[in-house]
Write a protein that holds these residues in place. Structure first.
Motif, PDB file in Angstrom:
ATOM      1  N   PHE A  59       0.818  -1.220   0.000  1.00 50.26           N
ATOM      2  CA  PHE A  59       0.000   0.000   0.000  1.00 50.26           C
ATOM      3  C   PHE A  59       0.854   1.273   0.000  1.00 50.26           C
ATOM      4  O   PHE A  59       0.386   2.343   0.393  1.00 50.26           O
ATOM      5  CB  PHE A  59      -0.965   0.040   1.193  1.00 50.26           C
ATOM      6  N   ARG A  63       0.060   1.617  -7.192  1.00 50.51           N
ATOM      7  CA  ARG A  63      -0.488   0.258  -7.139  1.00 50.51           C
ATOM      8  C   ARG A  63       0.049  -0.581  -8.301  1.00 50.51           C
ATOM      9  O   ARG A  63       0.081  -0.124  -9.451  1.00 50.51           O
ATOM     10  CB  ARG A  63      -2.017   0.328  -7.192  1.00 50.51           C
ATOM     11  N   HIS A 107      -3.719  -7.479   3.062  1.00 48.80           N
ATOM     12  CA  HIS A 107      -4.605  -6.993   4.111  1.00 48.80           C
ATOM     13  C   HIS A 107      -3.752  -6.378   5.219  1.00 48.80           C
ATOM     14  O   HIS A 107      -2.827  -7.016   5.734  1.00 48.80           O
ATOM     15  CB  HIS A 107      -5.447  -8.135   4.685  1.00 48.80           C
ATOM     16  N   LYS A 108      -4.055  -5.142   5.556  1.00 51.58           N
ATOM     17  CA  LYS A 108      -3.335  -4.423   6.607  1.00 51.58           C
ATOM     18  C   LYS A 108      -4.358  -3.951   7.628  1.00 51.58           C
ATOM     19  O   LYS A 108      -5.180  -3.083   7.342  1.00 51.58           O
ATOM     20  CB  LYS A 108      -2.578  -3.238   5.997  1.00 51.58           C
ATOM     21  N   HIS A 114      -5.047   4.460  13.094  1.00 49.62           N
ATOM     22  CA  HIS A 114      -5.169   4.629  11.647  1.00 49.62           C
ATOM     23  C   HIS A 114      -6.059   3.526  11.075  1.00 49.62           C
ATOM     24  O   HIS A 114      -5.986   2.363  11.504  1.00 49.62           O
ATOM     25  CB  HIS A 114      -3.794   4.575  10.987  1.00 49.62           C
ATOM     26  N   GLU A 117      -6.232  -1.093   5.566  1.00 46.57           N
ATOM     27  CA  GLU A 117      -6.433  -1.176   4.121  1.00 46.57           C
ATOM     28  C   GLU A 117      -6.503  -2.643   3.722  1.00 46.57           C
ATOM     29  O   GLU A 117      -5.806  -3.484   4.306  1.00 46.57           O
ATOM     30  CB  GLU A 117      -5.282  -0.496   3.377  1.00 46.57           C
ATOM     31  N   THR A 118      -7.312  -2.927   2.723  1.00 46.60           N
ATOM     32  CA  THR A 118      -7.422  -4.304   2.248  1.00 46.60           C
ATOM     33  C   THR A 118      -7.619  -4.280   0.741  1.00 46.60           C
ATOM     34  O   THR A 118      -8.165  -3.323   0.191  1.00 46.60           O
ATOM     35  CB  THR A 118      -8.584  -5.032   2.951  1.00 46.60           C
ATOM     36  N   LEU A 119      -7.146  -5.338   0.087  1.00 45.29           N
ATOM     37  CA  LEU A 119      -7.289  -5.404  -1.360  1.00 45.29           C
ATOM     38  C   LEU A 119      -7.710  -6.804  -1.777  1.00 45.29           C
ATOM     39  O   LEU A 119      -6.977  -7.768  -1.590  1.00 45.29           O
ATOM     40  CB  LEU A 119      -5.976  -5.033  -2.059  1.00 45.29           C
ATOM     41  N   SER A 141     -14.255  -2.975   1.902  1.00 50.29           N
ATOM     42  CA  SER A 141     -13.705  -1.618   1.979  1.00 50.29           C
ATOM     43  C   SER A 141     -14.525  -0.697   2.874  1.00 50.29           C
ATOM     44  O   SER A 141     -13.966   0.078   3.670  1.00 50.29           O
ATOM     45  CB  SER A 141     -13.607  -1.013   0.577  1.00 50.29           C
ATOM     46  N   MET A 144     -13.797  -1.084   6.537  1.00 43.04           N
ATOM     47  CA  MET A 144     -12.509  -0.542   6.954  1.00 43.04           C
ATOM     48  C   MET A 144     -12.524   0.983   6.967  1.00 43.04           C
ATOM     49  O   MET A 144     -11.858   1.618   7.798  1.00 43.04           O
ATOM     50  CB  MET A 144     -11.391  -1.086   6.065  1.00 43.04           C
ATOM     51  N   GLU A 145     -13.304   1.579   6.076  1.00 41.87           N
ATOM     52  CA  GLU A 145     -13.415   3.040   6.082  1.00 41.87           C
ATOM     53  C   GLU A 145     -14.055   3.552   7.364  1.00 41.87           C
ATOM     54  O   GLU A 145     -13.839   4.700   7.759  1.00 41.87           O
ATOM     55  CB  GLU A 145     -14.219   3.493   4.862  1.00 41.87           C
TER      56      GLU A 145
END
Length: 368
Positions: A59, A63, A107-108, A114, A117-119, A141, A144-145
């Motif tokens: 991240f 990207r 995945h973080k 803070h 983030e995930t993808l 998403s 996580m937001e």
């Protein structure tokens, strides 16, 4: 009621689970056909390359390009949808939605105030075009937001199944995929869920590296080994276990370094004991369940299931013991969640992911 096909591709990169259910996002009216389709070696190599690119990126910065992996995912998931349609004797026009989880490559978890983030890669619009069916995707998403972990997301489906099956509580539902996560269902409070630690991910990686096998078939390798106490202590010293739930992790947050130098058998035995111990520690913080139902590929490993029973003090039961379909459960969950997204119902709660409020996460892409 909607007819929905759910799709799941886990972090083990072994294949796609696909299942048809009829649901309104609350009750499950009917369970249709489902199946698991393995990835080819070529597909798996392409997806592993995407994971490697994502891990190198972290991240941070531009990207990476995941086009090759997304083409594989679109093709294989569209074929999975077609196989379910064929098995059900239905056409695409008979299906209301597809719930498409995509492939997690990074995945973080939230940390230090803070958001995380995930993808999950996977082209929802392309899958909608390929199948001719509206696709619900990008489930994580939004959670996580709102400060959530973005995982686990099958929790509310476990709750719905348990209510429909009229199972006494407190009940624990354990998913043994690449990562292990637990759902805790009490009679008086909202569901609780979190990742407990690695499950099959480290064991699979060890077997691949040491004996050239994708996993420990029937737990035979671990059954021939002895647990190495010093290596187990080093695994248990990971900072993840000091975190307070809700919490989540990436399959790649842990390494094989603590078991390096052990024999293949002893390494497998130690990693199996590690999974069992971390699940037991998680349950001990929640209470003593009346039943421990196990889903995910790890339930097929008798050595791991035996270790779980010894560590947890309750006999683990495969979810088939209550009539659930363990090989299809997560695919069913994302079909059910797709119905909830369309209806605007929550897909996660503060008690399941740590989000600041209930979240209905996911986007809908419709065919042109």
């Amino acid at each position: 009621m909607k007819r929905i096909i759910g799709l799941m591709s886990g972090t083990s990169l072994d294949g796609i689970d696909a299942a048809l259910i009829e649901t309104d996002g609350e009750r499950i009216a009917r369970f249709g056909p489902g199946e698991t389709q393995s990835y080819s070696d070529s597909d798996r190599a392409t997806l592993q390359d995407a994971v490697d690119r994502a891990l190198a990126w972290g991240f941070d910065g531009d990207r990476p390009c995941f086009d090759a992996a997304e083409r594989v995912l679109t093709l294989r998931h569209s074929l999975a949808v077609q196989r379910v349609l064929d098995a059900a004797g239905l056409a695409a026009s008979d299906i209301d939605l597809v719930g498409f989880h995509g492939q997690t490559v990074l995945h973080k978890a939230p940390s230090g105030g803070h958001v995380g983030e995930t993808l999950q890669i996977g082209d929802g619009p392309a899958l909608a075009a390929a199948t001719g069916i509206a696709v619900v995707h990008d489930f994580r998403s939004a959670d996580m937001e709102k400060g959530g972990q973005g995982a686990p997301l099958a929790t509310l489906y476990h709750d719905a199944l348990a209510r429909q099956s009229d199972i006494d509580r407190p009940l624990a539902v354990l998913n043994l995929g690449g990562v292990a996560n637990v759902t805790w269902l009490s009679a008086t409070a909202d569901p609780v869920a979190f990742d407990t630690g690695p499950a099959n991910g480290l064991i699979d990686a060890w077997c691949t590296r040491e004996v050239g096998e994708a996993f420990d078939r029937d737990g035979q390798l671990a059954a021939r080994g002895q647990v190495a106490p010093a290596a187990l202590d080093q695994l248990l010293a990971h900072s993840f276990f000091a975190l307070v739930p809700p919490k989540s992790l990436d399959r790649w947050d842990f390494t094989l370094d603590p078991v390096a130098g052990l024999s293949p058998e002893d390494g497998a035995a130690t990693l199996t004991a590690f999974t069992a111990r971390t699940v037991a520690d998680a349950l001990a913080a929640l209470g003593q369940p009346l039943r421990l139902l196990v889903t995910g590929g790890g339930r097929h490993n008798p050595t791991l299931m035996r270790a779980l029973g010894e560590a947890c003090g309750v006999t683990p039961e495969p979810v088939e013991s209550v009539g659930w379909r363990g090989d299809l459960l997560e695919a069913e969950a994302f079909a059910w969640l797709a119905a909830r997204v369309e209806a605007g119902l929550p897909t996660s709660l503060p008690s399941t992911t740590g989000a600041s409020a209930p979240v209905s996460g996911g986007r809908i892409s419709r065919p042109d």
